[in-house]
Enzyme design. Structure first.
Site, PDB file in Angstrom:
ATOM      1  N   GLY A 232       7.957   5.038   7.211  1.00  0.00           N
ATOM      2  CA  GLY A 232       7.147   6.226   7.479  1.00  0.00           C
ATOM      3  C   GLY A 232       7.611   6.904   8.750  1.00  0.00           C
ATOM      4  N   SER A 233       6.713   7.599   9.390  1.00  0.00           N
ATOM      5  CA  SER A 233       7.096   8.412  10.550  1.00  0.00           C
ATOM      6  C   SER A 233       7.203   7.569  11.818  1.00  0.00           C
ATOM      7  CB  SER A 233       6.067   9.516  10.754  1.00  0.00           C
ATOM      8  OG  SER A 233       4.819   8.927  11.067  1.00  0.00           O
TER       9      SER A 233
ATOM     10  N   CYS B  84      14.422  10.791   4.534  1.00  0.00           N
ATOM     11  CA  CYS B  84      14.579  10.386   5.933  1.00  0.00           C
ATOM     12  C   CYS B  84      15.993  10.640   6.413  1.00  0.00           C
ATOM     13  CB  CYS B  84      14.196   8.909   6.095  1.00  0.00           C
ATOM     14  SG  CYS B  84      15.084   7.823   4.968  1.00  0.00           S
TER      15      CYS B  84
ATOM     16  N   LYS C  13       0.844  -1.200   0.000  1.00  0.00           N
ATOM     17  CA  LYS C  13       0.000   0.000   0.000  1.00  0.00           C
ATOM     18  C   LYS C  13       0.877   1.248   0.000  1.00  0.00           C
ATOM     19  CE  LYS C  13      -1.421   2.599   3.443  1.00  0.00           C
ATOM     20  NZ  LYS C  13      -1.551   3.938   2.881  1.00  0.00           N
TER      21      LYS C  13
ATOM     22  N   GLU D 117      11.970  16.467  13.542  1.00  0.00           N
ATOM     23  CA  GLU D 117      12.353  16.225  12.148  1.00  0.00           C
ATOM     24  C   GLU D 117      11.523  17.153  11.266  1.00  0.00           C
ATOM     25  OE1 GLU D 117      10.852  12.637  10.335  1.00  0.00           O
ATOM     26  OE2 GLU D 117      12.557  12.495   8.983  1.00  0.00           O
TER      27      GLU D 117
ATOM     28  N   GLU E  49      11.210   1.316   9.171  1.00  0.00           N
ATOM     29  CA  GLU E  49      12.186   2.299   8.678  1.00  0.00           C
ATOM     30  C   GLU E  49      11.559   3.659   8.919  1.00  0.00           C
ATOM     31  OE1 GLU E  49      15.161   1.876   7.582  1.00  0.00           O
ATOM     32  OE2 GLU E  49      15.249  -0.264   7.182  1.00  0.00           O
TER      33      GLU E  49
HETATM   34  P1  NAD Z   1       3.347   8.437   7.749  1.00  0.00           P
HETATM   35  O1  NAD Z   1       3.843   7.629   8.891  1.00  0.00           O
HETATM   36  O2  NAD Z   1       2.358   9.490   7.997  1.00  0.00           O
HETATM   37  O3  NAD Z   1       2.716   7.488   6.619  1.00  0.00           O
HETATM   38  C1  NAD Z   1       3.426   6.421   6.047  1.00  0.00           C
HETATM   39  C2  NAD Z   1       2.449   5.379   5.540  1.00  0.00           C
HETATM   40  O4  NAD Z   1       1.752   4.817   6.653  1.00  0.00           O
HETATM   41  C3  NAD Z   1       1.363   5.904   4.606  1.00  0.00           C
HETATM   42  O5  NAD Z   1       1.164   4.947   3.585  1.00  0.00           O
HETATM   43  C4  NAD Z   1       0.149   5.985   5.514  1.00  0.00           C
HETATM   44  O6  NAD Z   1      -1.079   5.890   4.822  1.00  0.00           O
HETATM   45  C5  NAD Z   1       0.359   4.787   6.406  1.00  0.00           C
HETATM   46  N1  NAD Z   1      -0.331   4.834   7.708  1.00  0.00           N
HETATM   47  C6  NAD Z   1      -0.762   5.903   8.405  1.00  0.00           C
HETATM   48  N2  NAD Z   1      -1.321   5.533   9.570  1.00  0.00           N
HETATM   49  C7  NAD Z   1      -1.224   4.183   9.633  1.00  0.00           C
HETATM   50  C8  NAD Z   1      -1.587   3.205  10.610  1.00  0.00           C
HETATM   51  N3  NAD Z   1      -2.161   3.524  11.755  1.00  0.00           N
HETATM   52  N4  NAD Z   1      -1.293   1.905  10.342  1.00  0.00           N
HETATM   53  C9  NAD Z   1      -0.672   1.549   9.205  1.00  0.00           C
HETATM   54  N5  NAD Z   1      -0.314   2.430   8.237  1.00  0.00           N
HETATM   55  C10 NAD Z   1      -0.581   3.737   8.451  1.00  0.00           C
HETATM   56  O7  NAD Z   1       4.676   9.012   7.069  1.00  0.00           O
HETATM   57  P2  NAD Z   1       4.768  10.032   5.850  1.00  0.00           P
HETATM   58  O8  NAD Z   1       4.412  11.382   6.354  1.00  0.00           O
HETATM   59  O9  NAD Z   1       4.076   9.467   4.671  1.00  0.00           O
HETATM   60  O10 NAD Z   1       6.342   9.968   5.530  1.00  0.00           O
HETATM   61  C11 NAD Z   1       7.293  10.781   6.123  1.00  0.00           C
HETATM   62  C12 NAD Z   1       8.070  10.046   7.186  1.00  0.00           C
HETATM   63  O11 NAD Z   1       8.657   8.857   6.660  1.00  0.00           O
HETATM   64  C13 NAD Z   1       9.227  10.850   7.723  1.00  0.00           C
HETATM   65  O12 NAD Z   1       9.270  10.738   9.133  1.00  0.00           O
HETATM   66  C14 NAD Z   1      10.444  10.178   7.115  1.00  0.00           C
HETATM   67  O13 NAD Z   1      11.639  10.370   7.841  1.00  0.00           O
HETATM   68  C15 NAD Z   1      10.006   8.765   7.088  1.00  0.00           C
HETATM   69  N6  NAD Z   1      10.805   7.993   6.129  1.00  0.00           N
HETATM   70  C16 NAD Z   1      11.663   7.049   6.600  1.00  0.00           C
HETATM   71  C17 NAD Z   1      12.468   6.339   5.713  1.00  0.00           C
HETATM   72  C18 NAD Z   1      13.452   5.288   6.185  1.00  0.00           C
HETATM   73  O14 NAD Z   1      13.868   4.494   5.363  1.00  0.00           O
HETATM   74  N7  NAD Z   1      13.838   5.257   7.442  1.00  0.00           N
HETATM   75  C19 NAD Z   1      12.373   6.607   4.348  1.00  0.00           C
HETATM   76  C20 NAD Z   1      11.490   7.581   3.909  1.00  0.00           C
HETATM   77  C21 NAD Z   1      10.697   8.269   4.814  1.00  0.00           C
END
Ligand code: NAD
Length: 482
Positions: free
Chosen positions: A220-221, A276, A169, A374, A242
């Site tokens: 993600g975050s 990230c 997804k 961040e 990650e």
């Molecule tokens: P986010 O956590 O808001 O969303 C990431 C994904 O999670 C989206 O697909 C979202 O729909 C889904 N999601 C949201 N709530 C959820 C839940 N309760 N259960 C399961 N899935 C859920 O992050 P974002 O704003 O899309 O991305 C930015 C963040 O990602 C930044 O903090 C960045 O540092 C991090 N990031 C980390 C890496 C890494 O490899 N460490 C790489 C890229 C981005």
């Protein structure tokens, strides 16, 4: 309005009863509709992935490598089309979008060159023990919006190469290019091996709760990562997380400022700071502080910002309204801090879309939101230090631990400092990037587990010890008949 994007479930294209808008961040306007997957579609995708797993796990590593390479070749053929859609949905300059796809394909090639082999732990008088790597089953992969293809591709490659099937997804902010990957996957793999569905945060939660999914590979975050882990606990799913970073780069007093300034600038501002592992805290020795700030400001002034399709544009907008407002809020907070100097930028650009001028902030310290959180946008705080141990202590005093770097004319000196960074990746005179054979992941709240390298493949597998012990004959009990 572009329509007709389909999800991939059990090898077929499917819409959904409802759909949502996808916004072009360069205009702030919707340009496409995306299907919004239902929980019934998730159930069917998971069931298809479970069925497909039974045959896919029995294929050889060579067969899986060949199938992934054929998939990669088919994606490469459609690079221009995917790149244009990526620029439209994500905002990055077209050339950068092409590079993202090329890097993702290079990583796919690198991943399938890694070998996770059965190890013979012992074969001696005590018997023979093999350590085998068994696929987990169905991988649920969830990706963010900053580099959607670069993050989806290694999850697909690692999951499939180790014999798993996948339900993926993408972020609802950038779902369309990943749906195209699904379209291409329909011809490259047996039905059910790759399923790609689009949905919002609730859909992500359904995945983490789903009893038919064996592992969640999440990028993600930090806040969402914690929710994913809590939710996955109910079915004891494996998780790879990650998560975010607040990477520090430490610049020692002996650097060639002119030579390193462009490298530091792009490691902080590339993809408009939405990476990230971008530099998010720049610690600079006081002897070179002013010179480096001046050099960075000069570069910021020379960079063309705009819509990704415009010629010569190097920086695009922030990807979505929520993130744009968050970065502006951090800037407003920064402006309220006494003594802080905004050297350039500091505001939104007066045009439609989510554009923020590259912003460099001097004389700022820890204890401010811009330094401690961040930002994930085109804003760089530059912090002054006199003593390198003090810089290290401050760099490490963070709940994040994704990556970091040390810059010096003396490589040995830089390495000695880099080795003390509490991070998953410590660079010397470099910052940014992943390599397919190098494990990547975070210390502390930046994540759990690793992607890439042999460690990455291990995280998509379960260890099975196959053991034939040869116990030495027991000494006969006294008085026992032979
Ligand atoms: P986010 O956590 O808001 O969303 C990431 C994904 O999670 C989206 O697909 C979202 O729909 C889904 N999601 C949201 N709530 C959820 C839940 N309760 N259960 C399961 N899935 C859920 O992050 P974002 O704003 O899309 O991305 C930015 C963040 O990602 C930044 O903090 C960045 O540092 C991090 N990031 C980390 C890496 C890494 O490899 N460490 C790489 C890229 C981005």
């Amino acid at each position: 309005m572009q329509q007709g994007f389909t999800q991939t479930i059990d090898g077929r294209g499917e819409g959904s009863p409802t759909s949502f808008d996808v916004i072009n961040p360069a205009t702030g306007e919707a340009f496409a509709r995306c299907p919004d997957a239902t929980s019934e579609q998730l159930d069917r995708a998971v069931a298809a992935a479970r069925r497909a797993f039974l045959a896919w796990r029995g294929t050889s590593q060579e067969q899986r490598r060949a199938a992934l390479q054929a998939f990669g070749a088919a994606v490469r053929e459609r690079t221009d089309e995917i790149a244009a859609l990526l620029t439209r949905e994500q905002g990055k300059p077209l050339q950068r979008a092409k590079e993202e796809i090329q890097r993702a394909l290079a990583n796919l090639e690198g991943i399938v060159a890694n070998r996770l082999e059965t190890e013979v732990l012992r074969d001696d008088a005590r018997g023979r023990v093999e350590i085998q790597h068994h696929p987990l089953g169905v991988i649920g992969a969830i990706t963010p919006w900053n580099v959607p293809i670069l993050l989806a591709m290694p999850k697909i490659a690692q999951a499939l190469y180790t014999g798993n099937t996948i339900v993926l997804k993408p972020s609802p902010y950038t779902p369309l290019t990943t749906l195209l990957l699904g379209e291409i996957a329909r011809d490259a793999f047996p039905a059910g091996v790759v399923n790609i569905l689009a949905g919002g945060n609730d859909f992500g939660r359904w995945m983490t709760e789903h009893a038919g999914i064996d592992k969640i590979s999440f990028t993600g975050s930090v806040a969402t990562g914690k929710r994913v882990m809590a939710s996955a606990a109910a079915t004891l799913k494996r998780v790879t997380l990650e998560l975010g970073g607040n990477d520090a780069a430490i610049v020692l007093d002996d650097v060639d400022v002119k030579a390193i300034a462009p490298k530091l600038f792009w490691a902080a501002f590339g993809n408009s700071g939405q990476i990230c592992q971008a530099i998010k805290r720049l610690y600079v020795h006081e002897n070179v502080y002013d010179a480096l700030c001046d050099a960075l400001v000069a570069i910021a002034g020379s960079v063309r910002i705009g819509e990704g399709f415009e010629e010569g544009v190097l920086l695009g907008p922030v990807q979505n309204r929520m993130q744009y407002e968050r970065v502006l809020e951090l800037l407003a907070d920064t402006k309220r801090q006494p003594g802080v100097r905004i050297l350039c930028g500091g505001d939104a650009l007066p045009r439609p879309g989510y554009f923020i001028a590259p912003t460099i902030v001097a004389d700022i310290a820890e204890g401010t939101r811009l330094v401690d959180e961040e930002p994930f946008g085109p804003v760089l705080p530059v912090l002054r230090f006199r003593d390198v141990d003090d810089a290290l202590r401050r760099a490490n005093d963070s709940r994040f631990g994704l990556a970091g770097s040390v810059w010096s004319a003396d490589e040995a000196r830089a390495k000695a400092v880099a080795e003390q960074l509490e991070v998953g990746t410590a660079w010397i005179n470099h910052h940014l990037g992943v390599e397919a054979d190098v494990p990547f992941g975070g210390f502390k709240e930046s994540g759990i587990g690793r992607e890439y390298g042999i460690d990455g493949l291990r995280h998509y597998s379960e260890v099975r010890a196959v053991s034939r012990p040869l116990f030495p004959p027991r000494p006969a009990a006294p008085g026992a008949k032979p």
